[in-house]
Design an enzyme around this catalytic site. Structure first.
Site, short mmCIF file in Angstrom:
data_model
loop_
_atom_site.label_atom_id
_atom_site.label_comp_id
_atom_site.label_asym_id
_atom_site.label_seq_id
_atom_site.Cartn_x
_atom_site.Cartn_y
_atom_site.Cartn_z
N SER A 69 42.38 -117.24 -63.50
CA SER A 69 41.24 -118.07 -63.89
C SER A 69 40.43 -117.29 -64.93
O SER A 69 40.56 -116.06 -65.01
CB SER A 69 40.35 -118.33 -62.66
OG SER A 69 39.18 -119.04 -63.04
N TYR B 254 35.83 -115.43 -55.05
CA TYR B 254 36.90 -116.08 -55.81
C TYR B 254 37.23 -115.27 -57.07
O TYR B 254 38.40 -114.98 -57.35
CB TYR B 254 36.45 -117.50 -56.19
CG TYR B 254 37.39 -118.23 -57.10
CD1 TYR B 254 38.57 -118.79 -56.62
CD2 TYR B 254 37.11 -118.37 -58.46
CE1 TYR B 254 39.44 -119.47 -57.46
CE2 TYR B 254 37.97 -119.05 -59.30
CZ TYR B 254 39.12 -119.60 -58.81
OH TYR B 254 39.99 -120.27 -59.64
P1 NAP Z 1 43.84 -128.25 -56.07
O1 NAP Z 1 43.72 -129.50 -56.88
O2 NAP Z 1 42.93 -128.04 -54.91
O3 NAP Z 1 45.35 -128.09 -55.60
C1 NAP Z 1 45.78 -126.92 -54.95
C2 NAP Z 1 46.85 -127.23 -53.92
O4 NAP Z 1 47.15 -126.01 -53.23
C3 NAP Z 1 46.38 -128.24 -52.87
O5 NAP Z 1 47.40 -129.17 -52.57
C4 NAP Z 1 46.09 -127.34 -51.66
O6 NAP Z 1 46.19 -128.02 -50.43
C5 NAP Z 1 47.18 -126.29 -51.83
N1 NAP Z 1 46.92 -125.10 -51.00
C6 NAP Z 1 45.73 -124.63 -50.57
N2 NAP Z 1 45.94 -123.58 -49.74
C7 NAP Z 1 47.27 -123.38 -49.67
C8 NAP Z 1 48.10 -122.47 -48.96
N3 NAP Z 1 47.58 -121.56 -48.10
N4 NAP Z 1 49.45 -122.55 -49.11
C9 NAP Z 1 49.99 -123.49 -49.92
N5 NAP Z 1 49.27 -124.39 -50.60
C10 NAP Z 1 47.92 -124.34 -50.48
O7 NAP Z 1 43.64 -126.95 -57.01
P2 NAP Z 1 43.73 -126.79 -58.60
O8 NAP Z 1 42.38 -127.08 -59.15
O9 NAP Z 1 44.92 -127.47 -59.13
O10 NAP Z 1 43.92 -125.20 -58.68
C11 NAP Z 1 45.21 -124.63 -58.73
C12 NAP Z 1 45.07 -123.17 -59.12
O11 NAP Z 1 44.39 -123.08 -60.37
C13 NAP Z 1 44.25 -122.34 -58.14
O12 NAP Z 1 44.83 -121.06 -58.02
C14 NAP Z 1 42.89 -122.24 -58.80
O13 NAP Z 1 42.19 -121.09 -58.43
C15 NAP Z 1 43.30 -122.19 -60.26
N6 NAP Z 1 42.23 -122.61 -61.17
C16 NAP Z 1 41.75 -123.89 -61.15
C17 NAP Z 1 40.74 -124.26 -62.03
C18 NAP Z 1 40.19 -125.64 -62.07
O14 NAP Z 1 39.22 -125.86 -62.83
N7 NAP Z 1 40.72 -126.61 -61.37
C19 NAP Z 1 40.22 -123.29 -62.92
C20 NAP Z 1 40.72 -122.01 -62.90
C21 NAP Z 1 41.74 -121.67 -62.02
P3 NAP Z 1 44.80 -128.59 -49.75
O15 NAP Z 1 44.19 -129.54 -50.76
O16 NAP Z 1 45.26 -129.25 -48.50
O17 NAP Z 1 43.93 -127.38 -49.54
#
Ligand code: NAP
Length: 257
Positions: free
Chosen positions: A141, A155
């Site tokens: 991130s 985080y």
């Molecule tokens: P998201 O929409 O919440 O999707 C993440 C998925 O991972 C969800 O299906 C979640 O399930 C699953 N998950 C959570 N805990 C887990 C575990 N212990 N084992 C396996 N799967 C698990 O997240 P996203 O926004 O796409 O983010 C994905 C990645 O990008 C993360 O690493 C996040 O830190 C990074 N990121 C995101 C952003 C942003 O703006 N969105 C920015 C910077 C970095 P549940 O929903 O059931 O928990």
């Protein structure tokens, strides 16, 4: 970019950025394994990909649990073959301010984001070693490695920690021809971010030179690049995908644009 004949495993692939990665790899010929703790969304995503001609399976897996990840790795090998591309993407970002942050808050975020990364790599390493072109792509991130935001100290620590891991892992795994790189998303419009509210969105858009939040596909394309044949000599590197969000040195830089 063509990934025909290769197997991509993507943690957190049921939703958001991981789902876009799964779709983009499948659209370019890869066989894709979606690993996630959300079986309903994961199965739905895999099913939708199969209906449009993709080769995709969903496997329930918790990145914070080594036996779960080892089982998942075995299932990927059995159903699709050995993994060539590993996207370490699962992550959580609950906000907690330092004065009220509990030890449990800290541990929960570290279990998924940081320990989960290590356990995922550990479980899949035997397969990646057998690949002719092993690739590990971490989703870090901008928060942590480059920027800060109140409520995300725990985080940010995990996301910066991922890069610390990457630097040594890239050196260790070079002898197997495995590259280890990281994408650093800015604010991306995903299910996870969805709850955060209209006001946050409006304020964020105002400070991003591109004047919009990122799309999951914007990040997926960076992962495709790191996983591509042509990126085989690039390792231990980061690619920021944020529409220019980290560039302005003050709010003055955004006036009149
Ligand atoms: P998201 O929409 O919440 O999707 C993440 C998925 O991972 C969800 O299906 C979640 O399930 C699953 N998950 C959570 N805990 C887990 C575990 N212990 N084992 C396996 N799967 C698990 O997240 P996203 O926004 O796409 O983010 C994905 C990645 O990008 C993360 O690493 C996040 O830190 C990074 N990121 C995101 C952003 C942003 O703006 N969105 C920015 C910077 C970095 P549940 O929903 O059931 O928990």
């Amino acid at each position: 970019m063509n990934f025909t004949g290769l197997v991509a495993a993507i943690t957190g692939g049921a939703k958001g950025i991981g789902k876009a990665m799964a779709q983009q790899f499948a659209a370019r010929g890869a066989k894709v394994a979606i690993l996630d703790i959300d079986p309903e969304s994961g199965e739905r995503t895999a099913q939708a990909m199969r209906e449009t001609g993709g080769d995709a399976v969903f496997i329930t897996a918790d990145v914070g649990d080594l036996s779960s990840m080892e089982r998942a790795a075995q299932q990927v090998a059995q159903s699709l073959g050995n993994t060539d591309i590993l996207c370490v993407n699962a992550g959580i970002y609950p906000q907690a301010f330092l004065e009220s942050m509990t030890e449990a808050d800290w541990d929960t975020v570290h279990r998924v984001n940081l320990k989960g990364m290590f356990l995922t790599v550990k479980a899949f390493l035997p397969q990646l070693k057998q690949s002719q072109r092993g690739r590990i792509v971490l989703t870090s991130s901008i928060t942590g490695p480059v920027t800060g935001f109140p409520g995300w100290a725990h985080y940010g620590a995990t996301k910066a920690g991922m890069l610390g891991f990457m630097h040594s892992a890239a050196i260790e795994l070079a002898k197997y021809g495995i590259t280890v790189n990281a994408v650093l998303p800015g604010n991306i419009e995903t299910e996870g971010l969805g709850e955060i509210g209209e006001e946050y969105r409006r304020k964020m858009e105002a400070v991003i030179p591109f004047k919009r939040l990122g799309k999951p596909e914007d990040v997926a394309h960076a992962a495709l690049f790191f996983a591509s044949e042509g990126a085989g000599y690039i390792t231990g590197q980061t690619l920021i995908v944020d529409g220019g969000q980290i560039l302005p040195e003050s709010s003055l830089a955004l006036e009149d644009i």
